[in-house]
Design an enzyme around this catalytic site. Sequence first.
Site, PDB file in Angstrom:
ATOM      1  N   HIS A 174      40.120  41.508  28.307  1.00 22.40           N
ATOM      2  CA  HIS A 174      39.778  40.093  28.421  1.00 22.40           C
ATOM      3  C   HIS A 174      38.743  39.702  27.363  1.00 22.40           C
ATOM      4  O   HIS A 174      37.629  39.296  27.673  1.00 22.40           O
ATOM      5  CB  HIS A 174      39.283  39.784  29.842  1.00 22.40           C
ATOM      6  CG  HIS A 174      40.393  39.761  30.834  1.00 22.40           C
ATOM      7  ND1 HIS A 174      40.223  40.063  32.166  1.00 22.40           N
ATOM      8  CD2 HIS A 174      41.718  39.478  30.687  1.00 22.40           C
ATOM      9  CE1 HIS A 174      41.388  39.960  32.784  1.00 22.40           C
ATOM     10  NE2 HIS A 174      42.301  39.618  31.903  1.00 22.40           N
ATOM     11  N   GLU A 223      44.044  43.054  37.888  1.00 24.70           N
ATOM     12  CA  GLU A 223      43.724  44.196  38.752  1.00 24.70           C
ATOM     13  C   GLU A 223      44.037  43.890  40.212  1.00 24.70           C
ATOM     14  O   GLU A 223      44.572  44.735  40.934  1.00 24.70           O
ATOM     15  CB  GLU A 223      42.246  44.580  38.609  1.00 24.70           C
ATOM     16  CG  GLU A 223      41.889  45.818  39.411  1.00 24.70           C
ATOM     17  CD  GLU A 223      40.397  46.072  39.518  1.00 24.70           C
ATOM     18  OE1 GLU A 223      39.948  46.459  40.611  1.00 24.70           O
ATOM     19  OE2 GLU A 223      39.675  45.873  38.519  1.00 24.70           O
ATOM     20  N   CYS A 259      33.402  49.773  40.534  1.00 23.23           N
ATOM     21  CA  CYS A 259      33.236  50.875  39.591  1.00 23.23           C
ATOM     22  C   CYS A 259      31.753  51.110  39.327  1.00 23.23           C
ATOM     23  O   CYS A 259      31.008  50.168  39.071  1.00 23.23           O
ATOM     24  CB  CYS A 259      33.957  50.541  38.278  1.00 23.23           C
ATOM     25  SG  CYS A 259      33.665  51.746  36.977  1.00 23.23           S
ATOM     26  N   ASN A 296      34.235  40.654  34.937  1.00 28.29           N
ATOM     27  CA  ASN A 296      33.031  41.457  34.795  1.00 28.29           C
ATOM     28  C   ASN A 296      31.979  40.727  33.956  1.00 28.29           C
ATOM     29  O   ASN A 296      30.786  40.748  34.263  1.00 28.29           O
ATOM     30  CB  ASN A 296      33.429  42.795  34.152  1.00 28.29           C
ATOM     31  CG  ASN A 296      32.263  43.564  33.593  1.00 28.29           C
ATOM     32  OD1 ASN A 296      32.088  43.636  32.387  1.00 28.29           O
ATOM     33  ND2 ASN A 296      31.462  44.128  34.456  1.00 28.29           N
TER      34      ASN A 296
END
Length: 293
Positions: free
Chosen positions: A40, A130, A202, A232
Site C-alpha cells: 500500500h 488481509e 503482528c 498500518n
Amino acid sequence: MDVIIDKNSGYCFGVEFAIQMAEDEMATGEPLFCLGDIVHNSMEVERLAKKGLKIIDREELKKLSDCKVLIRAHGEPPETYQLALENNIELVDASCPVVLKLQNRVKASFDAIDSKDGQIVIYGQEGHAEVIGIAGQTGDKAIVITTEKDLDKIDFEKPVTLYSQTTKSTQGFYKMKDLIEARVAEAGKNVDENFEYNDSICRQVSNREPQLRKFSKEFDVVIFVSGKKSSNGKALYGVCKQENERSYFVENETEIEPSWIRATDNVGICGATSTPMWLMEKVQNYIQAHSWN
C-alpha cells in the site's frame, strides 16, 4: 537543523519478502501479475510496474490462465487458490507467515464454534485485502468491526470469538475487546464462557508503537511517510500525532508544506511497515536541500 530517519521504520519482513519474490520472478523475464497492489504505497507500486509487474484485480484474475500470479503479503481467501487450480495459474505465494498463521487459527476457531452457533468477529478494515483473506476462512461468515457502531452487527446472545487484522492498533483492539466484554455482560451472559479474544496483531507492528512514541518526542517536527491506503500507516501516524502535535502525513516529498518546518527545527522522518527506505531518504534529501524560514 538535524533531519533524522527513524532506524526502526521501513518494510516489515512480510512486505520485504513479497517484494524480493516479485523482483526475483521478474528477473527471469517471464510476465508476472500481482493480485492487487503489492504494497500500500503508490511510489513503490510505480517502481515495480516500471520493472514489469502487472497489477490485476479479482475480476481480471478470473479471465487469466496459464500464467504466473503473485499473492502479496496480505494473503488470499481459499477461493483464489481454487480458481488458480482450475485455470492452470501458477501462484507465487508471498503471503506473510504471520497472516497465514492467523488464517489457520481463524479457520480452526470457526470450525469449532460454527456448530454451536458462535460468531467470529474480526477487528479490521472492511474490504482490506488481509481481512478478505481472513474472512474467507469462515466462508465469509465472519463479522468485521472497525468502530464502536459496528458492534451492533454482533448478536450478544451467542458466543463471540474476537481476532484482529495484523496491522491494526493495539490500543484500538483492546478498546474494542473491553466494549464487547461489557456488551456480553449486559446481555446477561457469562463473559468467560461466551467471549474469547485473541490479540493477533503482528508484534513487528505493535512494537513499533512504543518506539514511535519515543521517537516522536525527540523532534520539533515529525514527517510521517506512508501510502494513503495503508491501514498500518494510519494507525502509526495516529501514534505520532498523539505524542507530537507537529506530526504531518505525506505520501512523498512534494506534499510537504513550507509552513510546517522552521529553519531551527530538528526533523524526524518515519513511516509505515509498507514505506520503502528509499522514499524516506528522498524526503530527507528534500528537507536538507530546501531553504526554510
